[in-house]
Design a protein around this motif. Structure first.
Motif, PDB file in Angstrom:
ATOM      1  N   LEU A 146      -7.017 -65.034 -22.894  1.00 41.01           N
ATOM      2  CA  LEU A 146      -8.040 -64.046 -23.111  1.00 41.01           C
ATOM      3  C   LEU A 146      -8.669 -64.057 -24.241  1.00 41.01           C
ATOM      4  CD1 LEU A 146      -8.875 -61.154 -22.341  1.00 41.01           C
ATOM      5  CD2 LEU A 146      -6.966 -60.046 -23.199  1.00 41.01           C
ATOM      6  N   ILE A 147      -9.829 -63.896 -24.369  1.00 46.43           N
ATOM      7  CA  ILE A 147     -10.312 -63.472 -25.721  1.00 46.43           C
ATOM      8  C   ILE A 147     -10.943 -62.042 -25.431  1.00 46.43           C
ATOM      9  CG2 ILE A 147     -12.370 -63.886 -27.396  1.00 46.43           C
ATOM     10  CD1 ILE A 147     -12.144 -66.856 -26.740  1.00 46.43           C
ATOM     11  N   ALA A 148     -10.729 -61.070 -26.266  1.00 48.23           N
ATOM     12  CA  ALA A 148     -11.071 -59.786 -26.105  1.00 48.23           C
ATOM     13  C   ALA A 148     -11.677 -59.086 -27.691  1.00 48.23           C
ATOM     14  CB  ALA A 148      -9.968 -58.626 -25.752  1.00 48.23           C
ATOM     15  N   ALA A 149     -12.686 -58.617 -27.879  1.00 47.65           N
ATOM     16  CA  ALA A 149     -13.337 -57.829 -28.830  1.00 47.65           C
ATOM     17  C   ALA A 149     -13.062 -56.782 -28.938  1.00 47.65           C
ATOM     18  CB  ALA A 149     -14.870 -58.156 -29.133  1.00 47.65           C
ATOM     19  N   LYS A 150     -12.537 -56.228 -30.005  1.00 46.66           N
ATOM     20  CA  LYS A 150     -12.214 -54.696 -30.196  1.00 46.66           C
ATOM     21  C   LYS A 150     -13.404 -54.012 -30.533  1.00 46.66           C
ATOM     22  CE  LYS A 150      -7.600 -54.969 -32.648  1.00 46.66           C
ATOM     23  NZ  LYS A 150      -6.984 -54.508 -33.595  1.00 46.66           N
ATOM     24  N   GLY A 151     -14.540 -54.849 -30.797  1.00 47.65           N
ATOM     25  CA  GLY A 151     -15.829 -54.127 -30.983  1.00 47.65           C
ATOM     26  C   GLY A 151     -16.651 -53.945 -29.891  1.00 47.65           C
ATOM     27  N   ASP A 152     -16.089 -54.347 -28.611  1.00 52.22           N
ATOM     28  CA  ASP A 152     -16.859 -54.292 -27.281  1.00 52.22           C
ATOM     29  C   ASP A 152     -17.470 -52.945 -27.054  1.00 52.22           C
ATOM     30  OD1 ASP A 152     -17.638 -54.375 -24.549  1.00 52.22           O
ATOM     31  OD2 ASP A 152     -16.238 -56.045 -24.016  1.00 52.22           O
ATOM     32  N   GLU A 153     -18.637 -52.896 -26.869  1.00 49.49           N
ATOM     33  CA  GLU A 153     -19.418 -51.669 -26.507  1.00 49.49           C
ATOM     34  C   GLU A 153     -19.376 -51.130 -25.367  1.00 49.49           C
ATOM     35  OE1 GLU A 153     -22.552 -54.738 -26.552  1.00 49.49           O
ATOM     36  OE2 GLU A 153     -20.515 -54.420 -27.744  1.00 49.49           O
ATOM     37  N   LEU A 154     -18.889 -52.110 -24.320  1.00 46.96           N
ATOM     38  CA  LEU A 154     -19.056 -51.672 -22.945  1.00 46.96           C
ATOM     39  C   LEU A 154     -17.852 -51.403 -22.121  1.00 46.96           C
ATOM     40  CD1 LEU A 154     -21.988 -54.205 -21.642  1.00 46.96           C
ATOM     41  CD2 LEU A 154     -22.120 -51.728 -22.342  1.00 46.96           C
ATOM     42  N   LEU A 155     -16.615 -52.368 -22.627  1.00 43.32           N
ATOM     43  CA  LEU A 155     -15.556 -52.288 -21.865  1.00 43.32           C
ATOM     44  C   LEU A 155     -14.259 -52.202 -22.881  1.00 43.32           C
ATOM     45  CD1 LEU A 155     -16.085 -55.723 -19.831  1.00 43.32           C
ATOM     46  CD2 LEU A 155     -16.087 -53.218 -19.042  1.00 43.32           C
ATOM     47  N   ASP A 156     -13.223 -51.612 -22.458  1.00 42.07           N
ATOM     48  CA  ASP A 156     -11.939 -51.514 -23.396  1.00 42.07           C
ATOM     49  C   ASP A 156     -11.153 -52.419 -23.531  1.00 42.07           C
ATOM     50  OD1 ASP A 156      -9.680 -50.125 -24.575  1.00 42.07           O
ATOM     51  OD2 ASP A 156      -9.457 -48.812 -22.872  1.00 42.07           O
ATOM     52  N   TRP A 157     -11.156 -52.993 -24.858  1.00 43.26           N
ATOM     53  CA  TRP A 157     -10.403 -54.110 -25.191  1.00 43.26           C
ATOM     54  C   TRP A 157      -8.769 -54.007 -24.954  1.00 43.26           C
ATOM     55  CZ3 TRP A 157      -6.392 -54.340 -28.992  1.00 43.26           C
ATOM     56  CH2 TRP A 157      -6.358 -53.156 -29.600  1.00 43.26           C
ATOM     57  N   GLN A 158      -8.106 -52.740 -25.074  1.00 47.16           N
ATOM     58  CA  GLN A 158      -7.069 -52.366 -24.816  1.00 47.16           C
ATOM     59  C   GLN A 158      -6.441 -52.329 -23.530  1.00 47.16           C
ATOM     60  OE1 GLN A 158      -4.531 -51.783 -27.466  1.00 47.16           O
ATOM     61  NE2 GLN A 158      -3.376 -52.228 -25.911  1.00 47.16           N
ATOM     62  N   GLU A 159      -7.546 -52.124 -22.602  1.00 45.51           N
ATOM     63  CA  GLU A 159      -7.282 -52.482 -21.021  1.00 45.51           C
ATOM     64  C   GLU A 159      -7.099 -53.812 -20.849  1.00 45.51           C
ATOM     65  OE1 GLU A 159      -8.979 -50.120 -17.073  1.00 45.51           O
ATOM     66  OE2 GLU A 159     -10.425 -51.138 -18.494  1.00 45.51           O
ATOM     67  N   MET A 160      -7.768 -54.495 -21.326  1.00 48.44           N
ATOM     68  CA  MET A 160      -7.686 -56.163 -21.326  1.00 48.44           C
ATOM     69  C   MET A 160      -6.517 -56.559 -21.481  1.00 48.44           C
ATOM     70  SD  MET A 160     -11.331 -57.384 -22.677  1.00 48.44           S
ATOM     71  CE  MET A 160     -12.919 -56.154 -22.760  1.00 48.44           C
ATOM     72  N   VAL A 161      -6.134 -56.119 -22.835  1.00 48.86           N
ATOM     73  CA  VAL A 161      -4.737 -56.860 -23.420  1.00 48.86           C
ATOM     74  C   VAL A 161      -3.624 -56.349 -22.697  1.00 48.86           C
ATOM     75  CG1 VAL A 161      -3.263 -56.523 -25.463  1.00 48.86           C
ATOM     76  CG2 VAL A 161      -5.646 -57.055 -25.748  1.00 48.86           C
ATOM     77  N   ASP A 162      -3.568 -55.055 -22.140  1.00 49.39           N
ATOM     78  CA  ASP A 162      -2.576 -54.538 -21.132  1.00 49.39           C
ATOM     79  C   ASP A 162      -2.574 -55.286 -19.948  1.00 49.39           C
ATOM     80  OD1 ASP A 162      -2.074 -52.964 -23.275  1.00 49.39           O
ATOM     81  OD2 ASP A 162      -2.905 -51.304 -22.250  1.00 49.39           O
ATOM     82  N   PHE A 163      -3.653 -55.603 -19.393  1.00 53.10           N
ATOM     83  CA  PHE A 163      -3.965 -56.361 -18.012  1.00 53.10           C
ATOM     84  C   PHE A 163      -3.145 -57.754 -17.890  1.00 53.10           C
ATOM     85  CE2 PHE A 163      -6.018 -58.611 -14.499  1.00 53.10           C
ATOM     86  CZ  PHE A 163      -5.701 -57.819 -13.451  1.00 53.10           C
ATOM     87  N   TYR A 164      -3.603 -58.526 -18.933  1.00 51.47           N
ATOM     88  CA  TYR A 164      -3.108 -59.654 -19.271  1.00 51.47           C
ATOM     89  C   TYR A 164      -1.847 -60.010 -20.147  1.00 51.47           C
ATOM     90  CZ  TYR A 164      -7.610 -60.827 -17.406  1.00 51.47           C
ATOM     91  OH  TYR A 164      -8.753 -60.505 -16.505  1.00 51.47           O
ATOM     92  N   LYS A 165      -0.944 -58.924 -19.886  1.00 60.35           N
ATOM     93  CA  LYS A 165       0.121 -58.914 -20.936  1.00 60.35           C
ATOM     94  C   LYS A 165       0.994 -60.304 -20.586  1.00 60.35           C
ATOM     95  CE  LYS A 165       4.326 -55.892 -21.443  1.00 60.35           C
ATOM     96  NZ  LYS A 165       3.988 -55.605 -22.712  1.00 60.35           N
ATOM     97  N   GLY A 166       1.317 -60.778 -21.553  1.00 56.77           N
ATOM     98  CA  GLY A 166       2.284 -62.161 -21.494  1.00 56.77           C
ATOM     99  C   GLY A 166       1.425 -63.424 -21.625  1.00 56.77           C
ATOM    100  N   SER A 167       0.332 -63.288 -21.507  1.00 54.90           N
ATOM    101  CA  SER A 167      -0.629 -64.559 -21.457  1.00 54.90           C
ATOM    102  C   SER A 167      -1.249 -64.574 -22.923  1.00 54.90           C
ATOM    103  CB  SER A 167      -2.340 -64.063 -20.703  1.00 54.90           C
ATOM    104  OG  SER A 167      -2.797 -63.214 -21.230  1.00 54.90           O
ATOM    105  N   GLU A 168      -1.749 -65.753 -23.219  1.00 50.30           N
ATOM    106  CA  GLU A 168      -2.235 -66.047 -24.478  1.00 50.30           C
ATOM    107  C   GLU A 168      -3.423 -65.147 -24.827  1.00 50.30           C
ATOM    108  OE1 GLU A 168      -3.766 -70.290 -26.950  1.00 50.30           O
ATOM    109  OE2 GLU A 168      -2.590 -70.399 -25.190  1.00 50.30           O
ATOM    110  N   HIS A 169      -3.482 -64.506 -26.057  1.00 48.62           N
ATOM    111  CA  HIS A 169      -4.558 -63.696 -26.350  1.00 48.62           C
ATOM    112  C   HIS A 169      -5.236 -63.863 -27.559  1.00 48.62           C
ATOM    113  CE1 HIS A 169      -2.503 -59.975 -24.324  1.00 48.62           C
ATOM    114  NE2 HIS A 169      -2.844 -60.945 -23.323  1.00 48.62           N
ATOM    115  N   LEU A 170      -6.509 -63.990 -27.838  1.00 50.22           N
ATOM    116  CA  LEU A 170      -7.257 -63.934 -29.241  1.00 50.22           C
ATOM    117  C   LEU A 170      -7.965 -62.480 -29.230  1.00 50.22           C
ATOM    118  CD1 LEU A 170      -8.057 -65.353 -31.739  1.00 50.22           C
ATOM    119  CD2 LEU A 170      -9.947 -66.505 -30.521  1.00 50.22           C
ATOM    120  N   VAL A 171      -7.366 -61.591 -29.867  1.00 49.66           N
ATOM    121  CA  VAL A 171      -8.306 -60.571 -30.018  1.00 49.66           C
ATOM    122  C   VAL A 171      -8.771 -60.379 -31.460  1.00 49.66           C
ATOM    123  CG1 VAL A 171      -7.708 -58.121 -30.180  1.00 49.66           C
ATOM    124  CG2 VAL A 171      -6.137 -59.426 -28.758  1.00 49.66           C
ATOM    125  N   LEU A 172     -10.354 -60.295 -31.045  1.00 50.73           N
ATOM    126  CA  LEU A 172     -11.055 -60.257 -32.238  1.00 50.73           C
ATOM    127  C   LEU A 172     -11.060 -58.888 -33.101  1.00 50.73           C
ATOM    128  CD1 LEU A 172     -13.817 -62.498 -30.646  1.00 50.73           C
ATOM    129  CD2 LEU A 172     -12.012 -63.094 -31.859  1.00 50.73           C
TER     130      LEU A 172
END
Length: 195
Positions: A146-172
């Protein structure tokens, strides 16, 4: 000789001409060798989610490959979850819409495509088609990056991180929905795919 099929699914109202699709495609094609051939498939998705998935699944099933990787951005990330669970393959998700029916319900109606300004009819029944593709939880987090941007203006990055719990993450920190600094992170995508 081993071969890999890489499928790239663009976002809502986008196209294979999006900058991330082009950058990823060029990088993937450059990795293809006689010893390890890589097929790149980046179709123009249709307004209908069901028709889009039928088209992509048909291509995957007709392709001769040893390995399958699906990459998806935004709505394409939502579709990627469905395909990765169906085929048990690796998946890269870029600012994915993990609850697309909820996210896209306000957008039902006549729209235009971002690249071409062509009319785009997003019908109410497409929300039901999206619901039929919903993955409630991923079965094997190690297959996902998962690549998730905290500055995403359309979608909730925290929801992404929670959904892909345990996977490899790159949170920007910062960033935006389109991941405008994507070229900086592309090597990590390629590394995950190549492993």
């Amino acid at each position: 000789m081993p071969s890999t099929l890489v499928v790239y699914l663009h976002g809502f109202r986008s196209s294979p001409r999006s900058s991330k699709a082009i950058l990823t495609g060029d990088a993937i094609k450059a990795l293809s060798t006689l010893e390890n051939q890589i097929e790149w498939y980046c179709p123009q998705l249709l307004a209908s989610p069901k028709a889009s998935m039928d088209m992509v699944i048909q291509h995957i099933e007709a392709s001769t490959h040893d390995h399958l990787v699906v990459i998806g951005s935004s709505l394409g990330g939502y579709y990627t979850n469905y395909l990765a669970e169906k085929f048990g393959c690796k998946a890269v998700i870029l600012n994915p819409a993990v609850r697309a029916p909820k996210e896209l319900a306000p957008h039902v109606g006549m729209l235009t495509s971002y690249d071409t300004n062509e009319p785009y009819d997003f019908r109410p029944e497409y929300i039901d088609e999206l619901k039929a593709l919903q993955v409630e939880s991923i079965s094997n987090p190690s297959r996902y990056f998962l690549i998730a941007a905290k500055g995403d203006e359309l979608l909730d990055w925290q929801e992404m991180v929670d959904f892909y719990k345990g996977s490899e993450h790159l949170v920007l920190d910062g960033g935006d929905h389109g991941i405008s600094d994507y070229p900086v992170h592309l090597p990590k995508v390629l590394n995950f795919i190549s492993r």
